[in-house]
Write an enzyme that holds these catalytic residues in place. Structure first.
Site, short mmCIF file in Angstrom:
data_model
loop_
_atom_site.label_atom_id
_atom_site.label_comp_id
_atom_site.label_asym_id
_atom_site.label_seq_id
_atom_site.Cartn_x
_atom_site.Cartn_y
_atom_site.Cartn_z
N LYS A 1 9.48 -16.47 -4.48
CA LYS A 1 9.80 -15.55 -3.37
C LYS A 1 9.27 -15.63 -1.95
CE LYS A 1 12.54 -11.86 -5.27
NZ LYS A 1 12.82 -10.37 -5.06
N HIS B 1 11.56 2.96 -1.77
CA HIS B 1 10.40 2.72 -2.98
C HIS B 1 9.68 3.88 -3.11
CE1 HIS B 1 10.21 -1.60 -1.49
NE2 HIS B 1 10.83 -1.68 -2.90
N ARG C 1 19.90 1.58 -6.11
CA ARG C 1 20.66 2.04 -5.05
C ARG C 1 22.34 1.87 -5.31
NH1 ARG C 1 17.25 -2.54 -2.05
NH2 ARG C 1 18.18 -3.43 -3.66
N SER D 1 13.70 -4.36 1.63
CA SER D 1 12.50 -4.69 2.44
C SER D 1 13.11 -5.90 3.30
CB SER D 1 11.27 -5.37 1.63
OG SER D 1 10.86 -4.17 1.06
O1 PNS Z 1 11.25 -6.18 -6.27
P1 PNS Z 1 11.88 -7.28 -7.29
O2 PNS Z 1 11.45 -8.63 -6.52
O3 PNS Z 1 13.31 -7.07 -7.57
O4 PNS Z 1 11.08 -7.23 -8.57
C1 PNS Z 1 11.33 -8.12 -9.67
C2 PNS Z 1 10.25 -8.20 -10.60
C3 PNS Z 1 8.82 -8.37 -10.22
C4 PNS Z 1 10.01 -6.79 -11.31
C5 PNS Z 1 10.74 -9.26 -11.73
O5 PNS Z 1 10.85 -10.29 -11.15
C6 PNS Z 1 9.39 -9.27 -12.84
O6 PNS Z 1 9.27 -8.61 -13.62
N1 PNS Z 1 8.52 -10.43 -12.81
C7 PNS Z 1 7.61 -10.59 -13.59
C8 PNS Z 1 8.16 -11.88 -14.81
C9 PNS Z 1 8.85 -11.39 -15.74
O7 PNS Z 1 8.35 -10.59 -16.68
N2 PNS Z 1 9.92 -11.78 -15.96
C10 PNS Z 1 11.09 -11.44 -16.85
C11 PNS Z 1 12.04 -10.33 -16.44
S1 PNS Z 1 13.74 -10.82 -16.33
#
Ligand code: PNS
Length: 170
Positions: free
Chosen positions: A51, A27, A100, A138
């Site tokens: 999660k 990150h 990645r 993570s």
């Molecule tokens: O590190 P991650 O868990 O892959 O991050 C995922 C994240 C938090 C970026 C994604 O789940 C997100 O944007 N959540 C907020 C809700 C949202 O806007 N959902 C629509 C996106 S498809």
């Protein structure tokens, strides 16, 4: 398109959203690359109830803050609800996501397209991590800590201590 990128004096703000449970060197590598491209990068911890994170939002934010003290222009925040709404509120025109390996692509592609569908204002920018972090996430770090491995090459010392506090001291 109504993106604010058209205004020459408008600071270029990007959101780097994620779970960061906890932040890793992968990150941090992305944050360092992003701040070379944008005036401000907001690292935004998602309040993702599905999660069931190991660390609370406040703990995750605190760890990130501790790791970015040498990076001017980087802000740490948290959000809930739709990312595009949060980005609009912050005046951000871009969302950063790290890639990645090819395995990341399908999920990231879907998320970028959904976000574009619901808001043309937010542009997804994919940045490749350094290849030395291409296998790192993570979840693997948490598993290694719980099984007794040293994770000093995957996370900063401060994060390693927080992980040991959570997963080893019972
Ligand atoms: O590190 P991650 O868990 O892959 O991050 C995922 C994240 C938090 C970026 C994604 O789940 C997100 O944007 N959540 C907020 C809700 C949202 O806007 N959902 C629509 C996106 S498809």
């Amino acid at each position: 398109m109504t993106a604010q990128t058209g205004y020459p004096n408008h600071p270029k703000i990007a959101i780097y959203p994620g779970s960061f449970d906890p932040i890793t060197f992968g990150h941090l590598d992305i944050i360092r690359r992003a701040i070379m491209l944008f005036d401000q990068v907001i690292v935004a911890v998602a309040r993702n109830r599905e999660k069931r994170p190991l660390f609370s939002e406040q703990e995750r934010m605190e760890m990130i803050k501790n790791c970015v003290t040498d990076l001017p222009g980087v802000e740490v925040d948290c959000f809930h609800g739709l990312l595009v709404d949060y980005a609009r509120k912050k005046g951000a025109t871009a969302m950063i996501r790290g890639l990645r390996a090819v395995s990341d692509f399908e999920y990231e592609f879907q998320m970028a397209l959904v976000n574009r569908k619901i808001s043309e204002d937010l542009i997804t920018v994919f940045l490749m991590t350094h290849d030395k972090y291409s296998y790192l996430n993570s979840s693997i770090v948490k598993e290694l800590v719980s099984l007794g491995a040293d994770v000093g090459c995957f996370v900063p010392a401060y994060v390693k201590e927080r992980l040991y506090d959570k997963l080893r001291k019972k």
